[in-house]
Design an enzyme around this catalytic site. Structure first.
Site, PDB file in Angstrom:
ATOM      1  N   ALA A 151      37.840 -25.324 -43.673  1.00 54.07           N
ATOM      2  CA  ALA A 151      38.160 -24.781 -42.348  1.00 54.07           C
ATOM      3  C   ALA A 151      36.952 -24.877 -41.421  1.00 54.07           C
ATOM      4  O   ALA A 151      37.093 -25.173 -40.225  1.00 54.07           O
ATOM      5  CB  ALA A 151      38.636 -23.333 -42.469  1.00 54.07           C
ATOM      6  N   TYR A 152      35.773 -24.643 -41.957  1.00 56.83           N
ATOM      7  CA  TYR A 152      34.548 -24.743 -41.156  1.00 56.83           C
ATOM      8  C   TYR A 152      34.300 -26.183 -40.718  1.00 56.83           C
ATOM      9  O   TYR A 152      34.047 -26.456 -39.539  1.00 56.83           O
ATOM     10  CB  TYR A 152      33.357 -24.217 -41.951  1.00 56.83           C
ATOM     11  N   THR A 153      34.376 -27.121 -41.665  1.00 58.87           N
ATOM     12  CA  THR A 153      34.097 -28.504 -41.302  1.00 58.87           C
ATOM     13  C   THR A 153      35.135 -29.058 -40.335  1.00 58.87           C
ATOM     14  O   THR A 153      34.808 -29.850 -39.448  1.00 58.87           O
ATOM     15  CB  THR A 153      33.999 -29.400 -42.548  1.00 58.87           C
TER      16      THR A 153
END
Length: 251
Positions: free
Chosen positions: A157-159
């Protein structure tokens, strides 16, 4: 420490930094304050924010806000603008690189990560753009990440959010360019913030990472701040829609 550049165009300039109370954000706030800029920053950590304001004094101001709440962010930007004047520099720095297994991600968690790492960048830009247009120009600096360039796992989700920052930057550069508003992405490598040291830095991890870098030294937050200063200054007047990596050649 090296003797870094002074940018006359940043003296007295109104600057807005998100996530400015600690880590890379605090280094950015300190760097602008040293240039004589009027700096407003937003952070959810009240104690750290008040400590940084007390440390720097002068024209440095903080508003406490969770940037996932867009209306609260707009109120905070308005309060800071009342003290610094309309920002002609926006540094969209706030983010959290929390790790997560792909099996554990829920729709709710995914949406929260987008709100925390991507959505506020657009809405902060939307909030300050009219003032930049009235001023005849400005600089928007979005913080990206090497995580997706490197194909890192354990943080999908962060990337995904950080990869989307690049599309946002290029769209803002196109839409706002006619008003002489520039938009660029700064891409940190592995930066030795206190958070990183507390959570993920080990001797083994450091040695493995240094083997990836072209340069032998670790990246301190101040080096990100110096790139941000350049992109905020008039020295970078024809730089827009681009990526500026500060990753010691690790990609």
């Amino acid at each position: 420490m090296p003797a870094f550049a002074t940018y006359p165009s940043l003296a007295g300039r109104a600057v807005l930094v998100t996530g400015g109370a600690s880590g890379i954000g605090a280094a950015i706030v300190r760097a602008f304050a040293a240039q004589g800029s009027k700096v407003g920053f937003i952070d959810f950590n009240k104690e750290a924010s008040e400590g940084l304001v007390a440390e720097l004094g002068g024209d440095v101001y903080a508003e406490i806000c969770d940037l996932r709440d867009i209306e609260a962010a707009r109120v905070a930007i308005g309060a800071l603008t009342a003290r610094t004047g309309a920002p002609t520099v926006l540094v969209n720095n706030a983010a959290r690189d929390d790790r997560h297994r792909w099996q554990d991600v829920t729709p709710e968690y995914w949406d929260d990560r987008m709100a925390l790492n991507l959505r506020h960048q657009f809405f902060c830009a939307q909030a300050v753009a009219p003032g930049m247009i009235e001023a005849g120009g400005g600089s928007i600096i979005n913080m990206g990440s090497t995580s997706w360039w490197e194909g890192m796992g354990g943080m999908a989700a962060y990337t995904a959010a950080k990869a989307a920052v690049h599309g946002l930057t290029r769209s803002l550069a196109r839409d706002l360019g006619p008003h002489r508003i520039r938009a660029n992405t700064v891409i940190p490598g592995w930066v030795m913030t206190e958070r990183q040291k507390e959570l993920w830095v080990t001797p083994e991890a450091i040695e493995k990472h240094k083997a990836r870098q072209c340069l032998p030294d670790l990246i301190e937050p101040v080096y990100l701040a110096r790139m941000v200063l350049f992109l905020a200054s008039d020295d970078s007047a024809m730089c827009t829609a681009n990526n500026y990596m500060v990753e010691a050649g690790s990609i």
